[in-house]
Design a protein around this motif. Sequence first.
Motif, PDB file in Angstrom:
ATOM      1  N   GLU A   1       5.628  -5.163   5.334  1.00 33.49           N
ATOM      2  CA  GLU A   1       4.877  -5.986   4.371  1.00 33.49           C
ATOM      3  C   GLU A   1       3.446  -5.473   4.228  1.00 33.49           C
ATOM      4  OE1 GLU A   1       3.724 -10.676   3.516  1.00 33.49           O
ATOM      5  OE2 GLU A   1       4.416 -10.060   5.510  1.00 33.49           O
ATOM      6  N   ASN A   2       2.844  -5.122   5.359  1.00 33.01           N
ATOM      7  CA  ASN A   2       1.489  -4.590   5.327  1.00 33.01           C
ATOM      8  C   ASN A   2       1.443  -3.296   4.530  1.00 33.01           C
ATOM      9  OD1 ASN A   2      -0.888  -2.936   6.527  1.00 33.01           O
ATOM     10  ND2 ASN A   2      -1.271  -5.025   7.247  1.00 33.01           N
ATOM     11  N   ALA A   3       2.430  -2.422   4.747  1.00 34.08           N
ATOM     12  CA  ALA A   3       2.477  -1.148   4.031  1.00 34.08           C
ATOM     13  C   ALA A   3       2.637  -1.364   2.530  1.00 34.08           C
ATOM     14  CB  ALA A   3       3.610  -0.291   4.572  1.00 34.08           C
ATOM     15  N   ARG A   4       3.511  -2.290   2.143  1.00 33.74           N
ATOM     16  CA  ARG A   4       3.690  -2.565   0.716  1.00 33.74           C
ATOM     17  C   ARG A   4       2.375  -3.007   0.088  1.00 33.74           C
ATOM     18  NH1 ARG A   4       8.788  -4.526   2.520  1.00 33.74           N
ATOM     19  NH2 ARG A   4       7.945  -6.626   2.806  1.00 33.74           N
ATOM     20  N   ASN A   5       1.650  -3.874   0.787  1.00 29.86           N
ATOM     21  CA  ASN A   5       0.375  -4.368   0.254  1.00 29.86           C
ATOM     22  C   ASN A   5      -0.655  -3.256   0.156  1.00 29.86           C
ATOM     23  OD1 ASN A   5       1.415  -6.971   0.101  1.00 29.86           O
ATOM     24  ND2 ASN A   5       0.639  -7.573   2.108  1.00 29.86           N
ATOM     25  N   VAL A   6      -0.747  -2.445   1.202  1.00 28.17           N
ATOM     26  CA  VAL A   6      -1.747  -1.379   1.239  1.00 28.17           C
ATOM     27  C   VAL A   6      -1.503  -0.363   0.128  1.00 28.17           C
ATOM     28  CG1 VAL A   6      -2.514   0.634   2.557  1.00 28.17           C
ATOM     29  CG2 VAL A   6      -2.327  -1.590   3.679  1.00 28.17           C
ATOM     30  N   PHE A   7      -0.273   0.114  -0.015  1.00 30.17           N
ATOM     31  CA  PHE A   7       0.003   1.152  -1.003  1.00 30.17           C
ATOM     32  C   PHE A   7      -0.005   0.609  -2.432  1.00 30.17           C
ATOM     33  CE2 PHE A   7       1.929   3.157   2.828  1.00 30.17           C
ATOM     34  CZ  PHE A   7       1.093   4.260   2.869  1.00 30.17           C
ATOM     35  N   SER A   8       0.367  -0.666  -2.584  1.00 32.79           N
ATOM     36  CA  SER A   8       0.368  -1.256  -3.927  1.00 32.79           C
ATOM     37  C   SER A   8      -1.037  -1.500  -4.446  1.00 32.79           C
ATOM     38  CB  SER A   8       1.149  -2.574  -3.920  1.00 32.79           C
ATOM     39  OG  SER A   8       2.524  -2.339  -3.666  1.00 32.79           O
ATOM     40  N   GLU A   9      -2.017  -1.591  -3.547  1.00 31.68           N
ATOM     41  CA  GLU A   9      -3.411  -1.719  -3.975  1.00 31.68           C
ATOM     42  C   GLU A   9      -3.873  -0.480  -4.719  1.00 31.68           C
ATOM     43  OE1 GLU A   9      -5.767  -2.422  -0.532  1.00 31.68           O
ATOM     44  OE2 GLU A   9      -5.030  -4.474  -0.218  1.00 31.68           O
ATOM     45  N   GLU A  10      -3.305   0.657  -4.361  1.00 35.38           N
ATOM     46  CA  GLU A  10      -3.746   1.928  -4.942  1.00 35.38           C
ATOM     47  C   GLU A  10      -2.848   2.403  -6.064  1.00 35.38           C
ATOM     48  OE1 GLU A  10      -4.420   6.604  -3.605  1.00 35.38           O
ATOM     49  OE2 GLU A  10      -4.166   5.069  -2.074  1.00 35.38           O
ATOM     50  N   MET A  11      -1.548   2.196  -5.953  1.00 31.56           N
ATOM     51  CA  MET A  11      -0.596   2.797  -6.868  1.00 31.56           C
ATOM     52  C   MET A  11       0.248   1.747  -7.575  1.00 31.56           C
ATOM     53  SD  MET A  11       0.761   5.704  -4.228  1.00 31.56           S
ATOM     54  CE  MET A  11       2.032   6.277  -5.363  1.00 31.56           C
ATOM     55  N   ASP A  12       0.821   2.140  -8.684  1.00 30.73           N
ATOM     56  CA  ASP A  12       1.767   1.285  -9.411  1.00 30.73           C
ATOM     57  C   ASP A  12       3.149   1.477  -8.791  1.00 30.73           C
ATOM     58  OD1 ASP A  12       3.314  -0.156 -11.156  1.00 30.73           O
ATOM     59  OD2 ASP A  12       2.901   1.101 -12.920  1.00 30.73           O
ATOM     60  N   ILE A  13       3.521   0.546  -7.891  1.00 30.20           N
ATOM     61  CA  ILE A  13       4.818   0.617  -7.219  1.00 30.20           C
ATOM     62  C   ILE A  13       5.636  -0.604  -7.642  1.00 30.20           C
ATOM     63  CG2 ILE A  13       6.041   0.806  -5.027  1.00 30.20           C
ATOM     64  CD1 ILE A  13       3.486   1.787  -3.756  1.00 30.20           C
ATOM     65  N   ARG A  14       6.808  -0.374  -8.141  1.00 23.96           N
ATOM     66  CA  ARG A  14       7.657  -1.461  -8.632  1.00 23.96           C
ATOM     67  C   ARG A  14       8.874  -1.600  -7.720  1.00 23.96           C
ATOM     68  NH1 ARG A  14       7.044  -0.615 -15.219  1.00 23.96           N
ATOM     69  NH2 ARG A  14       4.862   0.139 -15.094  1.00 23.96           N
TER      70      ARG A  14
END
Length: 461
Positions: A218-231
Amino acid sequence: MKILNVDVAIIGAGTAGMTAYRQVLRRGKTAVLIEDSHYGTTCARVGCMPSKLLISAADHRHAIAEAPKFGVNVDTSTVEVDGVAVMDRVKRERDRFVSFVVSDVEGFDADTKLWGTARFTAENTLEVGDHTQVNAKAFVIASGTSPRTPAALQELGDKLLTTDEIFYWDDLPKSIAILGTGVIGMEIGQALHRLGVKVTVVNRSQRIVGIQDPKVAENARNVFSEEMDIRFDTQVLRAERQGNEVQLSLQDAQGAESLLTVECVLNAAGRQPNIEKLNLAAAGVTVDAKGKLSFNAHTLQVENKPIFLAGDVNGLHPILHEAADDGRIAADNAVNWPIAPQAPARRCPMKVVFSNPQVMSVGLAFSQLPADVRIGEVSFTNQGRSRVMLENKGMLRVYADKNTDVFLGAEMVGPSAEHLAHLLAWSAQQQLTIKEMLGMPFYHPVVEEGLRTALRNTHSN
């Protein structure tokens, strides 16, 4: 047709195959190494090394973008990413790494190498191309993997890319859709994003770079989604070429559809073993409907046959050092055949993802943990050295046996993960207790102090 009789025939000249070849010769037996694609490992040619070259370029561009946060004023609007120059260095350095591997193979005795596609004609016989019959007492299959292409994408032609193509680019694209949030998808996706490419990452589930621990994921999803458009939880329904672009029809978890137009698509959604040309049925081996073999994960033996799977083809540990270990294990068991295959102790499992922040896992996976486990964690949001470097994102979770205090494993997204992974893998392989690990020195101020906090927290729950 030429006839060749050897103790062990090895199919595939990558890391596992080359290691197996050397090991057979070291054991005083005869071997032949067979290849029909490329001399040179996946790692050097289209994997670890070219991807790190691309990531290094992206890291330099990102450092410039972050400089004003340190009071170092840079006019980032004038910073230009020369895609041609970026890819020129990637290819030049990649070719240098590959040349070392090719040189090794070229140094092997010419009489012990064959070029051509191998196929079984009987349990102990191969045909290579249309020129050689190989009779062997045992076989090591180290034929690697190839990208798996979803049906919805098969009409895209040269607009559909894999890592087999992107590291041969002459320039960077303007936009790209990346399918899959595995290691390849996230490493390449973030690197291209930081180099100015418009990147959209699409994944069918919530999984990200193979993280199993739900809190770390969950932490990783939040961290990377802050920077990139991940769907996440999104699938591709249709893919169509429209002139020089591709239009993807996407559907999210709620059933809502949307359109995405990009210059090209990178398929990073999985790979499949290269076994379809081997005619394994002639060797009495069963290949299931999904194209997989039944084999022993510890001895690497296929069914009860004199055949052993080594490296990426077996799908166990697609990592270079593990492939080399596979090659040694498979070679030893092939040399000793028909003596019962052995299952030597393996090194502690370790995986590192070279994203930013990095991701790592060591030891037992979360799904393998016993019921009586203690978990300690630390957030890097306020960790001293991480804040100094403005890399204060992510978290670490460490696992210990509740009864023995023995360290079992860890998962992490955060700074310096590649280095913490080694410390923790060594600790796990030596079966150290948490108390023993806390008795080791920790300097100040370093990221490793965060590890100390997580270890201490296993004793407080």
